[in-house]
Motif scaffolding. Structure first.
Motif, PDB file in Angstrom:
ATOM      1  N   ASP A  23       0.823  -1.211   0.000  1.00 18.03           N
ATOM      2  CA  ASP A  23       0.000   0.000   0.000  1.00 18.03           C
ATOM      3  C   ASP A  23       0.857   1.260   0.000  1.00 18.03           C
ATOM      4  OD1 ASP A  23      -2.364  -1.471   0.033  1.00 18.03           O
ATOM      5  OD2 ASP A  23      -2.434  -1.525   2.240  1.00 18.03           O
ATOM      6  N   GLU A  24       1.993   1.194   0.668  1.00 18.81           N
ATOM      7  CA  GLU A  24       2.851   2.368   0.786  1.00 18.81           C
ATOM      8  C   GLU A  24       3.509   2.699  -0.562  1.00 18.81           C
ATOM      9  OE1 GLU A  24       3.458  -0.197   4.533  1.00 18.81           O
ATOM     10  OE2 GLU A  24       3.267  -0.491   2.367  1.00 18.81           O
ATOM     11  N   ASP A  25       3.840   3.960  -0.725  1.00 17.21           N
ATOM     12  CA  ASP A  25       4.593   4.402  -1.896  1.00 17.21           C
ATOM     13  C   ASP A  25       6.091   4.300  -1.611  1.00 17.21           C
ATOM     14  OD1 ASP A  25       2.294   5.065  -3.371  1.00 17.21           O
ATOM     15  OD2 ASP A  25       2.180   7.024  -2.401  1.00 17.21           O
ATOM     16  N   TRP A  26       6.880   4.343  -2.652  1.00 16.49           N
ATOM     17  CA  TRP A  26       8.333   4.336  -2.492  1.00 16.49           C
ATOM     18  C   TRP A  26       8.955   5.301  -3.489  1.00 16.49           C
ATOM     19  CZ3 TRP A  26       5.525  -0.099  -3.763  1.00 16.49           C
ATOM     20  CH2 TRP A  26       5.557  -0.489  -5.113  1.00 16.49           C
ATOM     21  N   PRO A  27      10.155   5.812  -3.202  1.00 14.97           N
ATOM     22  CA  PRO A  27      10.805   6.771  -4.096  1.00 14.97           C
ATOM     23  C   PRO A  27      11.087   6.161  -5.469  1.00 14.97           C
ATOM     24  CG  PRO A  27      11.852   6.768  -1.938  1.00 14.97           C
ATOM     25  CD  PRO A  27      10.933   5.579  -1.971  1.00 14.97           C
ATOM     26  N   GLY A  28      11.199   7.021  -6.470  1.00 15.82           N
ATOM     27  CA  GLY A  28      11.470   6.549  -7.820  1.00 15.82           C
ATOM     28  C   GLY A  28      12.901   6.130  -8.051  1.00 15.82           C
ATOM     29  N   GLU A  29      13.799   6.445  -7.116  1.00 15.40           N
ATOM     30  CA  GLU A  29      15.202   6.048  -7.200  1.00 15.40           C
ATOM     31  C   GLU A  29      15.633   5.616  -5.806  1.00 15.40           C
ATOM     32  OE1 GLU A  29      19.296   7.797  -9.257  1.00 15.40           O
ATOM     33  OE2 GLU A  29      17.350   8.763  -9.574  1.00 15.40           O
ATOM     34  N   THR A  30      16.388   4.535  -5.715  1.00 15.07           N
ATOM     35  CA  THR A  30      16.726   3.946  -4.421  1.00 15.07           C
ATOM     36  C   THR A  30      18.193   4.156  -4.095  1.00 15.07           C
ATOM     37  OG1 THR A  30      15.070   2.220  -4.796  1.00 15.07           O
ATOM     38  CG2 THR A  30      16.655   1.838  -3.028  1.00 15.07           C
ATOM     39  N   TRP A  31      18.426   4.607  -2.855  1.00 14.74           N
ATOM     40  CA  TRP A  31      19.763   4.798  -2.299  1.00 14.74           C
ATOM     41  C   TRP A  31      19.787   4.126  -0.925  1.00 14.74           C
ATOM     42  CZ3 TRP A  31      23.129   7.954  -5.241  1.00 14.74           C
ATOM     43  CH2 TRP A  31      22.523   8.684  -6.256  1.00 14.74           C
ATOM     44  N   GLN A  32      20.944   4.110  -0.304  1.00 18.24           N
ATOM     45  CA  GLN A  32      21.061   3.515   1.024  1.00 18.24           C
ATOM     46  C   GLN A  32      20.017   4.095   1.983  1.00 18.24           C
ATOM     47  OE1 GLN A  32      24.894   3.940   2.874  1.00 18.24           O
ATOM     48  NE2 GLN A  32      24.291   2.845   4.696  1.00 18.24           N
ATOM     49  N   GLY A  33      19.301   3.209   2.658  1.00 18.77           N
ATOM     50  CA  GLY A  33      18.317   3.622   3.643  1.00 18.77           C
ATOM     51  C   GLY A  33      16.955   3.946   3.074  1.00 18.77           C
ATOM     52  N   TYR A  34      16.822   3.994   1.752  1.00 22.08           N
ATOM     53  CA  TYR A  34      15.532   4.271   1.133  1.00 22.08           C
ATOM     54  C   TYR A  34      14.679   3.003   1.133  1.00 22.08           C
ATOM     55  CZ  TYR A  34      17.036   8.800  -0.850  1.00 22.08           C
ATOM     56  OH  TYR A  34      17.456  10.089  -1.037  1.00 22.08           O
ATOM     57  N   ALA A  35      13.370   3.167   1.152  1.00 24.26           N
ATOM     58  CA  ALA A  35      12.458   2.034   1.058  1.00 24.26           C
ATOM     59  C   ALA A  35      12.259   1.641  -0.404  1.00 24.26           C
ATOM     60  CB  ALA A  35      11.114   2.383   1.679  1.00 24.26           C
ATOM     61  N   ALA A  36      12.235   0.333  -0.658  1.00 26.91           N
ATOM     62  CA  ALA A  36      12.001  -0.194  -2.000  1.00 26.91           C
ATOM     63  C   ALA A  36      11.305  -1.546  -1.856  1.00 26.91           C
ATOM     64  CB  ALA A  36      13.317  -0.349  -2.758  1.00 26.91           C
ATOM     65  N   PRO A  37      10.570  -1.975  -2.860  1.00 27.48           N
ATOM     66  CA  PRO A  37       9.885  -3.266  -2.763  1.00 27.48           C
ATOM     67  C   PRO A  37      10.838  -4.439  -2.993  1.00 27.48           C
ATOM     68  CG  PRO A  37       9.436  -2.268  -4.892  1.00 27.48           C
ATOM     69  CD  PRO A  37      10.218  -1.255  -4.095  1.00 27.48           C
ATOM     70  N   ILE A  38      10.642  -5.493  -2.238  1.00 26.48           N
ATOM     71  CA  ILE A  38      11.315  -6.768  -2.474  1.00 26.48           C
ATOM     72  C   ILE A  38      10.247  -7.849  -2.538  1.00 26.48           C
ATOM     73  CG2 ILE A  38      13.470  -6.065  -1.361  1.00 26.48           C
ATOM     74  CD1 ILE A  38      12.617  -7.712   1.104  1.00 26.48           C
ATOM     75  N   VAL A  39      10.593  -8.993  -3.088  1.00 29.10           N
ATOM     76  CA  VAL A  39       9.669 -10.123  -3.158  1.00 29.10           C
ATOM     77  C   VAL A  39      10.253 -11.268  -2.343  1.00 29.10           C
ATOM     78  CG1 VAL A  39       8.501 -11.788  -4.657  1.00 29.10           C
ATOM     79  CG2 VAL A  39       8.829  -9.424  -5.428  1.00 29.10           C
ATOM     80  N   VAL A  40       9.464 -11.825  -1.437  1.00 27.43           N
ATOM     81  CA  VAL A  40       9.895 -12.918  -0.566  1.00 27.43           C
ATOM     82  C   VAL A  40       8.860 -14.038  -0.630  1.00 27.43           C
ATOM     83  CG1 VAL A  40      11.017 -11.263   0.974  1.00 27.43           C
ATOM     84  CG2 VAL A  40       8.728 -12.104   1.519  1.00 27.43           C
ATOM     85  N   ASP A  41       9.222 -15.198  -0.114  1.00 24.54           N
ATOM     86  CA  ASP A  41       8.283 -16.315   0.028  1.00 24.54           C
ATOM     87  C   ASP A  41       8.550 -16.974   1.373  1.00 24.54           C
ATOM     88  OD1 ASP A  41       6.676 -18.552  -0.060  1.00 24.54           O
ATOM     89  OD2 ASP A  41       7.234 -19.126  -2.101  1.00 24.54           O
ATOM     90  N   VAL A  42       7.638 -16.800   2.309  1.00 25.48           N
ATOM     91  CA  VAL A  42       7.788 -17.370   3.649  1.00 25.48           C
ATOM     92  C   VAL A  42       6.907 -18.609   3.814  1.00 25.48           C
ATOM     93  CG1 VAL A  42       8.517 -15.233   4.747  1.00 25.48           C
ATOM     94  CG2 VAL A  42       6.076 -15.752   4.566  1.00 25.48           C
ATOM     95  N   GLY A  43       6.582 -19.241   2.691  1.00 15.30           N
ATOM     96  CA  GLY A  43       5.801 -20.470   2.728  1.00 15.30           C
ATOM     97  C   GLY A  43       4.376 -20.328   2.251  1.00 15.30           C
ATOM     98  N   GLN A  44       3.989 -19.131   1.868  1.00 14.41           N
ATOM     99  CA  GLN A  44       2.628 -18.882   1.400  1.00 14.41           C
ATOM    100  C   GLN A  44       2.608 -18.307  -0.007  1.00 14.41           C
ATOM    101  OE1 GLN A  44       1.341 -16.253   4.559  1.00 14.41           O
ATOM    102  NE2 GLN A  44       0.544 -17.962   5.772  1.00 14.41           N
ATOM    103  N   GLY A  45       3.679 -18.527  -0.745  1.00 15.15           N
ATOM    104  CA  GLY A  45       3.786 -17.981  -2.091  1.00 15.15           C
ATOM    105  C   GLY A  45       4.454 -16.621  -2.080  1.00 15.15           C
ATOM    106  N   PRO A  46       4.880 -16.154  -3.241  1.00 17.81           N
ATOM    107  CA  PRO A  46       5.564 -14.869  -3.324  1.00 17.81           C
ATOM    108  C   PRO A  46       4.687 -13.717  -2.845  1.00 17.81           C
ATOM    109  CG  PRO A  46       5.909 -16.143  -5.324  1.00 17.81           C
ATOM    110  CD  PRO A  46       4.844 -16.852  -4.538  1.00 17.81           C
TER     111      PRO A  46
END
Length: 228
Positions: A23-46
């Motif tokens: 739901d949250e937005d993230w900056p258009g360019e990523t640097w150290q400490g900036y928020a960005a999306p990642i994809v994980v799978d903890v057993g319930q799918g990506p």
């Protein structure tokens, strides 16, 4: 190593990686400490999480300890470094989606930022490692690092970094291997999956730095990000 990249837009994240975007937005360019999306799978799918770039956020470095960067983890030593080994040993692997990343080229005799992306212009993902942090209010926050391998022989990635330095590269995960990477819990199998991308996959072009006052305070080309 890479300290700056372009994350995907929300629509690209949903369509290319088949996940529900945060739901949250993230900056258009990523640097150290900036928020960005990642994809994980903890057993319930990506699933997509919003995480801070750098495995150990600066706010988590103890008082009196000199700040260090953890934006990139070397594949050869990721299981030994304190900042990464816990997550590596239990298989907290992630995909770091992006449109492109940046590296310094010294071919002109001085460092010039170059943009590196997929030849077809599509989003792609690089191999990463993530962890969760307990917050005072009982919630969790997340952070991540990118994994790197030697690139001395890669026709594209060997062009970057200072003369005399070892050439390193992020690891592009083929789309067909997304599930295999996310579901791997064996460190040795995971390490075997860290392979150079195809010679013709990447396209690079100059993307000079903005004027000094327009960029983050951190030096764009500072540090290899393998502390810890």
């Amino acid at each position: 190593m890479c300290v700056n990249f372009l994350p995907p837009a929300k629509r690209q994240l949903a369509e290319h990686f088949r996940v529900i975007e945060p739901d949250e937005d993230w900056p258009g360019e990523t640097w150290q400490g900036y928020a960005a999306p990642i994809v994980v799978d903890v057993g319930q799918g990506p699933q997509a999480l919003l995480a801070s770039y750098g495995m150990v956020p600066r706010s988590r470095i103890p008082a009196g300890v000199r700040p260090y960067t953890t934006m990139n983890a070397r594949a050869e030593t990721v299981g030994e470094k304190r900042a990464y080994r816990g997550a590596w040993r239990v298989g907290q692997l992630c995909l770091v989606p992006m449109q492109a990343f940046f590296e310094p080229s010294y071919e002109s005799g001085r460092p010039v930022r170059w943009r590196i992306g997929a030849a077809d212009g599509a989003p792609f993902a690089v191999a990463g490692l993530w962890r969760a942090w307990d917050e005072p209010d009982g919630t969790l926050s997340y952070s991540f690092t990118q994994l790197t391998i030697n690139a001395d022989a890669h026709p594209v990635m060997r062009r970057f970094h200072a003369p005399g330095d070892e050439k390193r590269s992020l690891v592009v995960v083929p789309r067909a291997d997304y599930d295999a990477w996310l579901g791997c819990r064996n460190p040795e199998i995971a390490r075997a999956l860290l392979q150079p991308c195809a010679d013709d996959f990447l396209r690079c072009e100059p993307a000079p730095l903005p004027r000094r006052g327009a960029r983050p305070a951190d030096d764009l080309f500072g540090g290899q990000g393998d502390a810890g």
